[in-house]
Design a protein around this motif. Structure first.
Motif, PDB file in Angstrom:
ATOM      1  N   THR A   1       0.855  -1.188   0.000  1.00  0.00           N
ATOM      2  CA  THR A   1       0.000   0.000   0.000  1.00  0.00           C
ATOM      3  C   THR A   1       0.893   1.241   0.000  1.00  0.00           C
ATOM      4  OG1 THR A   1      -0.025   0.101   2.398  1.00  0.00           O
ATOM      5  CG2 THR A   1      -1.738  -1.237   1.337  1.00  0.00           C
ATOM      6  N   GLU A   2       0.298   2.404   0.007  1.00  0.00           N
ATOM      7  CA  GLU A   2       1.096   3.627   0.071  1.00  0.00           C
ATOM      8  C   GLU A   2       1.927   3.641   1.353  1.00  0.00           C
ATOM      9  OE1 GLU A   2       0.598   8.511  -0.047  1.00  0.00           O
ATOM     10  OE2 GLU A   2      -1.148   7.215  -0.328  1.00  0.00           O
ATOM     11  N   ALA A   3       1.287   3.249   2.474  1.00  0.00           N
ATOM     12  CA  ALA A   3       2.029   3.167   3.745  1.00  0.00           C
ATOM     13  C   ALA A   3       3.119   2.104   3.645  1.00  0.00           C
ATOM     14  CB  ALA A   3       1.079   2.854   4.894  1.00  0.00           C
ATOM     15  N   GLY A   4       2.812   1.003   2.966  1.00  0.00           N
ATOM     16  CA  GLY A   4       3.791  -0.067   2.807  1.00  0.00           C
ATOM     17  C   GLY A   4       4.994   0.365   2.006  1.00  0.00           C
ATOM     18  N   ARG A   5       4.763   1.178   0.948  1.00  0.00           N
ATOM     19  CA  ARG A   5       5.891   1.650   0.144  1.00  0.00           C
ATOM     20  C   ARG A   5       6.791   2.578   0.958  1.00  0.00           C
ATOM     21  NH1 ARG A   5       1.796   1.669  -3.822  1.00  0.00           N
ATOM     22  NH2 ARG A   5       1.315   3.856  -3.411  1.00  0.00           N
ATOM     23  N   VAL A   6       6.193   3.410   1.788  1.00  0.00           N
ATOM     24  CA  VAL A   6       6.995   4.288   2.657  1.00  0.00           C
ATOM     25  C   VAL A   6       7.803   3.457   3.656  1.00  0.00           C
ATOM     26  CG1 VAL A   6       6.878   6.049   4.473  1.00  0.00           C
ATOM     27  CG2 VAL A   6       5.443   6.258   2.416  1.00  0.00           C
ATOM     28  N   PHE A   7       7.129   2.457   4.250  1.00  0.00           N
ATOM     29  CA  PHE A   7       7.803   1.644   5.265  1.00  0.00           C
ATOM     30  C   PHE A   7       8.874   0.752   4.639  1.00  0.00           C
ATOM     31  CE2 PHE A   7       7.957  -2.188   8.011  1.00  0.00           C
ATOM     32  CZ  PHE A   7       8.457  -1.574   9.152  1.00  0.00           C
ATOM     33  N   LEU A   8       8.675   0.340   3.394  1.00  0.00           N
ATOM     34  CA  LEU A   8       9.612  -0.575   2.738  1.00  0.00           C
ATOM     35  C   LEU A   8      11.021   0.010   2.683  1.00  0.00           C
ATOM     36  CD1 LEU A   8      10.148  -3.174   1.098  1.00  0.00           C
ATOM     37  CD2 LEU A   8       9.482  -1.877  -0.962  1.00  0.00           C
ATOM     38  N   ALA A   9      11.135   1.278   2.314  1.00  0.00           N
ATOM     39  CA  ALA A   9      12.462   1.892   2.212  1.00  0.00           C
ATOM     40  C   ALA A   9      13.189   1.875   3.556  1.00  0.00           C
ATOM     41  CB  ALA A   9      12.330   3.323   1.692  1.00  0.00           C
ATOM     42  N   HIS A  10      12.441   2.186   4.629  1.00  0.00           N
ATOM     43  CA  HIS A  10      13.047   2.172   5.963  1.00  0.00           C
ATOM     44  C   HIS A  10      13.418   0.755   6.382  1.00  0.00           C
ATOM     45  CE1 HIS A  10      12.266   6.430   6.866  1.00  0.00           C
ATOM     46  NE2 HIS A  10      11.103   6.267   6.235  1.00  0.00           N
ATOM     47  N   ALA A  11      12.567  -0.213   6.093  1.00  0.00           N
ATOM     48  CA  ALA A  11      12.852  -1.598   6.452  1.00  0.00           C
ATOM     49  C   ALA A  11      14.091  -2.111   5.727  1.00  0.00           C
ATOM     50  CB  ALA A  11      11.641  -2.479   6.127  1.00  0.00           C
ATOM     51  N   GLN A  12      14.243  -1.761   4.456  1.00  0.00           N
ATOM     52  CA  GLN A  12      15.407  -2.202   3.690  1.00  0.00           C
ATOM     53  C   GLN A  12      16.695  -1.603   4.257  1.00  0.00           C
ATOM     54  OE1 GLN A  12      13.927  -0.903  -0.130  1.00  0.00           O
ATOM     55  NE2 GLN A  12      13.485  -3.008  -0.797  1.00  0.00           N
ATOM     56  N   ARG A  13      16.644  -0.318   4.627  1.00  0.00           N
ATOM     57  CA  ARG A  13      17.838   0.301   5.214  1.00  0.00           C
ATOM     58  C   ARG A  13      18.192  -0.324   6.554  1.00  0.00           C
ATOM     59  NH1 ARG A  13      15.676   5.154   2.957  1.00  0.00           N
ATOM     60  NH2 ARG A  13      14.668   5.704   4.931  1.00  0.00           N
ATOM     61  N   ALA A  14      17.164  -0.620   7.369  1.00  0.00           N
ATOM     62  CA  ALA A  14      17.417  -1.233   8.674  1.00  0.00           C
ATOM     63  C   ALA A  14      18.034  -2.619   8.521  1.00  0.00           C
ATOM     64  CB  ALA A  14      16.119  -1.304   9.477  1.00  0.00           C
ATOM     65  N   LEU A  15      17.540  -3.399   7.583  1.00  0.00           N
ATOM     66  CA  LEU A  15      18.083  -4.738   7.350  1.00  0.00           C
ATOM     67  C   LEU A  15      19.507  -4.663   6.812  1.00  0.00           C
ATOM     68  CD1 LEU A  15      14.951  -6.501   5.822  1.00  0.00           C
ATOM     69  CD2 LEU A  15      15.972  -6.934   8.078  1.00  0.00           C
ATOM     70  N   ALA A  16      19.756  -3.708   5.918  1.00  0.00           N
ATOM     71  CA  ALA A  16      21.106  -3.551   5.376  1.00  0.00           C
ATOM     72  C   ALA A  16      22.092  -3.178   6.478  1.00  0.00           C
ATOM     73  CB  ALA A  16      21.115  -2.493   4.270  1.00  0.00           C
ATOM     74  N   ALA A  17      21.655  -2.277   7.381  1.00  0.00           N
ATOM     75  CA  ALA A  17      22.530  -1.879   8.487  1.00  0.00           C
ATOM     76  C   ALA A  17      22.800  -3.050   9.421  1.00  0.00           C
ATOM     77  CB  ALA A  17      21.907  -0.718   9.257  1.00  0.00           C
ATOM     78  N   ALA A  18      21.771  -3.852   9.709  1.00  0.00           N
ATOM     79  CA  ALA A  18      21.947  -5.014  10.574  1.00  0.00           C
ATOM     80  C   ALA A  18      22.882  -6.032   9.934  1.00  0.00           C
ATOM     81  CB  ALA A  18      20.597  -5.650  10.871  1.00  0.00           C
ATOM     82  N   ASP A  19      22.729  -6.258   8.623  1.00  0.00           N
ATOM     83  CA  ASP A  19      23.607  -7.200   7.927  1.00  0.00           C
ATOM     84  C   ASP A  19      25.048  -6.702   7.921  1.00  0.00           C
ATOM     85  OD1 ASP A  19      21.494  -8.876   7.423  1.00  0.00           O
ATOM     86  OD2 ASP A  19      21.157  -8.175   5.369  1.00  0.00           O
ATOM     87  N   ALA A  20      25.214  -5.396   7.721  1.00  0.00           N
ATOM     88  CA  ALA A  20      26.567  -4.830   7.735  1.00  0.00           C
ATOM     89  C   ALA A  20      27.202  -4.975   9.116  1.00  0.00           C
ATOM     90  CB  ALA A  20      26.527  -3.360   7.325  1.00  0.00           C
TER      91      ALA A  20
END
Length: 318
Positions: free
Chosen positions: A62-81
């Protein structure tokens, strides 16, 4: 009861968006489809908004999901790093290496080559330089304040037993630094018998007992007992005292290419001491990062022509 957002919720959500299908996402994540659906619903309740639209052909954010997706991807990338960085530290390919330095002759250039080599081999590692004088580096390494360093010695057994050392180079101790106003300064070279008439500046014996004893024994070869004045561990401070007329200091041949201000450097005709420059580490420090640096030092000292500027070829007395 859902008590808070966790990384697994973010990973589940991102995977569902990437697959566009709950069944495929569950298979990729190796979880039951029903369990995955509950986790997504829990996440939506926590955020107070629907994140996915359930469509006949799959699921889309959804629109809210698209906004949240970018933040979730950055959080996962930071955790993986972060996890990767921890694995590098455990494997010895990262972390901080605290090293001492020497500031005379070709050693400046060769140590620089070794540091460049280490950074190329282990780019995740950080190298910091400790300004501790070489006379005090063995004690600093033994106490854990430094990881690796350097010290000239006649033999490895001159150094603290807690240390392991590897000889990198050797050279004679056959130079003396005198005040430019001293009568001996007019000579082309001096002898031990002439020097024993002048006070010898040495750091107190507790700083480096073996080298202190070697220097005193060298002057005793003249047949006279030397007069020793306790000097600072820093070569720059000792050179300042020499320039003021307090006495003389012995030095390595490469250290003495350029006289400190107010001094002259003369050869000693009958000198007998030869020292080796040792690279040092604690015997119980088996970290790959430390061993890699020692390997890079070996390579650097096998180089025939290290880069060396005119400033680097002279002693640093500042």
């Amino acid at each position: 009861m859902f008590t808070g957002m966790e990384l697994r919720h973010l990973r589940y959500f991102v995977t569902v968006v990437a697959e566009g299908n709950l069944a495929r996402a569950a298979a990729r994540l190796r979880v039951a489809q029903s369990a995955l659906s509950r986790q997504i619903q829990d996440l939506e309740r926590e955020l107070g908004a629907p994140l996915l639209a359930r469509l006949p052909r799959g699921m889309q954010p959804t629109e809210a999901g698209r906004v949240f997706l970018a933040h979730a991807q950055r959080a996962l990338a930071a955790a993986d790093a972060g996890a990767h960085a921890v694995r590098d530290v455990v494997a010895g390919a990262a972390g901080t290496l605290r090293i001492g330095t020497v500031d005379w002759g070709e050693h400046v250039a060769r140590i620089g080559l070794a540091v460049d080599c280490l950074r190329a081999r282990m780019p995740a590692a950080t190298v910091t330089f400790d300004p501790t004088a070489w006379t005090e580096q063995p004690a600093a390494i033994a106490a854990g304040r430094m990881d690796a360093g350097f010290c000239p010695a006649v033999r490895l057994t001159d150094l603290p037993s807690a240390l392991d050392g590897e000889a990198l180079a050797e050279e004679p101790v056959d130079r003396v630094v005198l005040s430019s106003t001293h009568p001996l300064a007019r000579h082309e070279a001096v002898t031990l018998r002439e020097l024993v008439e002048v006070p010898m500046l040495l750091p107190e014996r507790a700083v480096y007992p073996a080298m202190y004893d070697h220097c005193v024994a060298e002057l005793r070869r003249s047949g006279r007992e030397p007069r020793v004045i306790v000097a600072p561990p820093s070569p720059a401070a000792s050179a300042g005292l020499v320039a003021a007329g307090a006495g003389f200091i012995l030095g390595f041949r490469s250290l003495m290419r350029t006289p400190p201000p107010g001094t002259v450097v003369l050869p000693i005709r009958d000198a007998s001491i030869t020292v080796r420059l040792f690279a040092l580490r604690r015997k119980d420090d088996e970290r790959p990062l430390v061993r890699a640096f020692l390997a890079c030092l070996r390579d650097a000292y096998h180089e025939q022509h290290p880069h060396e500027s005119a400033d680097e070829s002279a002693a640093s007395w500042s």
